[in-house]
Motif scaffolding. Structure first.
Motif, short mmCIF file in Angstrom:
data_model
loop_
_atom_site.label_atom_id
_atom_site.label_comp_id
_atom_site.label_asym_id
_atom_site.label_seq_id
_atom_site.Cartn_x
_atom_site.Cartn_y
_atom_site.Cartn_z
N PHE A 171 0.81 -1.21 0.00
CA PHE A 171 0.00 0.00 0.00
C PHE A 171 0.85 1.27 0.00
CE2 PHE A 171 -2.95 -3.14 1.93
CZ PHE A 171 -3.88 -3.15 0.90
N THR A 172 2.04 1.17 -0.55
CA THR A 172 2.91 2.32 -0.69
C THR A 172 2.63 3.03 -2.01
OG1 THR A 172 4.69 1.13 -1.82
CG2 THR A 172 4.70 1.07 0.59
N ALA A 173 3.35 4.12 -2.25
CA ALA A 173 3.16 4.89 -3.49
C ALA A 173 3.55 4.10 -4.73
CB ALA A 173 3.98 6.17 -3.42
N SER A 174 4.31 3.04 -4.56
CA SER A 174 4.73 2.23 -5.71
C SER A 174 3.58 1.41 -6.28
CB SER A 174 5.89 1.32 -5.32
OG SER A 174 5.49 0.38 -4.34
N ASN A 175 2.48 1.28 -5.55
CA ASN A 175 1.32 0.53 -6.03
C ASN A 175 0.41 1.48 -6.80
OD1 ASN A 175 -0.94 -1.00 -6.49
ND2 ASN A 175 -1.12 -1.77 -4.41
N ALA A 176 0.62 1.56 -8.10
CA ALA A 176 -0.13 2.49 -8.95
C ALA A 176 -1.55 2.03 -9.22
CB ALA A 176 0.61 2.69 -10.26
N GLU A 177 -1.88 0.80 -8.88
CA GLU A 177 -3.24 0.29 -9.13
C GLU A 177 -4.28 0.95 -8.24
OE1 GLU A 177 -3.81 -3.93 -9.21
OE2 GLU A 177 -1.78 -4.30 -9.88
N LEU A 178 -3.86 1.37 -7.05
CA LEU A 178 -4.81 1.93 -6.09
C LEU A 178 -5.05 3.40 -6.40
CD1 LEU A 178 -3.83 0.20 -2.74
CD2 LEU A 178 -5.97 -0.04 -4.00
N THR A 179 -6.02 3.64 -7.23
CA THR A 179 -6.38 5.00 -7.62
C THR A 179 -7.20 5.66 -6.51
OG1 THR A 179 -8.43 4.27 -8.66
CG2 THR A 179 -6.44 4.29 -10.03
N ASP A 180 -7.34 6.97 -6.59
CA ASP A 180 -8.18 7.68 -5.63
C ASP A 180 -9.62 7.19 -5.70
OD1 ASP A 180 -6.05 9.18 -4.76
OD2 ASP A 180 -6.53 10.95 -5.99
N GLU A 181 -10.08 6.84 -6.91
CA GLU A 181 -11.45 6.33 -7.05
C GLU A 181 -11.65 5.08 -6.21
OE1 GLU A 181 -14.56 4.75 -10.51
OE2 GLU A 181 -12.43 4.99 -10.96
N ILE A 182 -10.70 4.17 -6.24
CA ILE A 182 -10.80 2.94 -5.45
C ILE A 182 -10.70 3.24 -3.96
CG2 ILE A 182 -9.63 0.76 -4.91
CD1 ILE A 182 -8.84 0.59 -7.86
N LEU A 183 -9.72 4.05 -3.59
CA LEU A 183 -9.50 4.32 -2.17
C LEU A 183 -10.65 5.07 -1.52
CD1 LEU A 183 -5.72 5.29 -2.13
CD2 LEU A 183 -6.76 3.16 -1.35
N ASN A 184 -11.34 5.89 -2.29
CA ASN A 184 -12.41 6.71 -1.73
C ASN A 184 -13.74 5.98 -1.64
OD1 ASN A 184 -10.72 8.92 -1.33
ND2 ASN A 184 -11.11 9.73 -3.38
N ASP A 185 -13.79 4.75 -2.12
CA ASP A 185 -15.02 3.95 -2.08
C ASP A 185 -14.68 2.62 -1.40
OD1 ASP A 185 -17.06 2.03 -2.78
OD2 ASP A 185 -17.74 3.43 -4.34
N THR A 186 -15.15 2.43 -0.17
CA THR A 186 -14.78 1.23 0.59
C THR A 186 -15.18 -0.04 -0.13
OG1 THR A 186 -15.01 2.46 2.66
CG2 THR A 186 -14.97 0.07 2.83
N ASP A 187 -16.30 -0.03 -0.83
CA ASP A 187 -16.73 -1.23 -1.55
C ASP A 187 -15.77 -1.55 -2.70
OD1 ASP A 187 -18.90 -1.66 0.12
OD2 ASP A 187 -20.25 -0.46 -1.12
N LEU A 188 -15.35 -0.51 -3.45
CA LEU A 188 -14.39 -0.73 -4.53
C LEU A 188 -13.05 -1.20 -3.97
CD1 LEU A 188 -14.96 2.31 -6.92
CD2 LEU A 188 -15.63 -0.08 -7.29
N PHE A 189 -12.65 -0.63 -2.86
CA PHE A 189 -11.41 -1.02 -2.21
C PHE A 189 -11.48 -2.48 -1.78
CE2 PHE A 189 -8.20 0.63 1.25
CZ PHE A 189 -7.22 -0.20 0.73
N SER A 190 -12.61 -2.88 -1.19
CA SER A 190 -12.80 -4.28 -0.77
C SER A 190 -12.75 -5.22 -1.97
CB SER A 190 -14.13 -4.43 -0.04
OG SER A 190 -14.17 -3.67 1.14
N THR A 191 -13.38 -4.82 -3.06
CA THR A 191 -13.36 -5.64 -4.27
C THR A 191 -11.94 -5.80 -4.79
OG1 THR A 191 -15.61 -4.98 -4.88
CG2 THR A 191 -14.18 -5.80 -6.65
#
Length: 228
Positions: A33-53
């Motif tokens: 979950f560091t900055a090197s993980n480019a997959e985790l966009t703000d859209e994903i992080l800001n939506d708990t359901d998307l983050f869980s998925t």
């Protein structure tokens, strides 16, 4: 005088599991979950359901039962919550180990302990339901914080209650009970609670890294007994 690491390693035969894990069949996936993980966009992080998925898809892709990791990790994911965003310096350095697993996953006590304190830290991005246990091994006292639990895990607890080693004493919470995160356990060792009850920082400012890491030893000292 023994170091904390020497104390734990010298008593590993007495340590029990924190979470169910079959070494012969179950697999772990280290999640970054560091900055090197480019997959985790703000859209994903800001939506708990998307983050869980996202978490679940990562686990399913490699057939892992749990995701794990995070100690001493400088994480970008805390930008999703104002709880970590102090103006002078945001908190980003993670002080525990996270185990990502489904809600209601059982959590066990690894050694005889007493309830130090508990609380529902219900800020967005916080621990949600939290239990802190105090251990004494060979005369040495320390604490473990278990965060992101179900609210039901707090039912009937009293400070000072004994919880024997091997006891299932909690389960993981859903997003509305765990600080609005994908279900996971935050497991953190704390030598000095500094007078706090029911809460202790699980993420610190990078400028305070040395202080907090000295007080919060690597939880893998315990988890190695059951998860590797």
């Amino acid at each position: 005088m023994k170091t904390f690491e020497q104390l734990i390693r010298g008593n590993q035969s007495l340590m029990q599991k924190v979470i169910d894990f079959d070494k012969a069949n179950d697999k772990l996936l280290v999640l970054d979950f560091t900055a090197s993980n480019a997959e985790l966009t703000d859209e994903i992080l800001n939506d708990t359901d998307l983050f869980s998925t996202w978490v679940n898809q990562k686990l399913e892709a490699v057939g892992a039962r749990y995701g794990i990791g995070g100690y001493n990790e400088h994480r970008t994911i805390y930008s999703r919550s104002e709880h970590f965003n102090a103006a002078e310096e945001p908190r980003r350095l993670h002080l525990g180990v996270d185990i990502w697993a489904p809600a209601l996953t059982p959590i066990y006590n690894f050694y005889d302990a007493k309830v130090h304190s508990f609380a529902n830290n219900n800020n967005f991005g916080d621990y949600g339901a939290t239990i802190i246990l105090t251990y004494e091994i060979d005369g040495y006292k320390f604490n473990a914080l278990y965060g992101h639990l179900s609210l039901a895990s707090l039912d009937g607890l009293k400070e000072g209650n004994l919880i024997p080693g091997g006891t299932c004493f909690a389960t993981l919470g859903v997003k509305g009970e765990n600080g609005f995160w994908p279900p996971h356990l935050h497991f953190q060792l704390i030598q000095n609670m500094e007078g706090l009850k029911g809460d202790y920082p699980g993420v610190c400012k990078f400028s305070e890294r040395a202080k907090y890491l000295a007080n919060c030893p690597n939880p893998n000292l315990i988890l190695n007994c059951s998860l590797t």
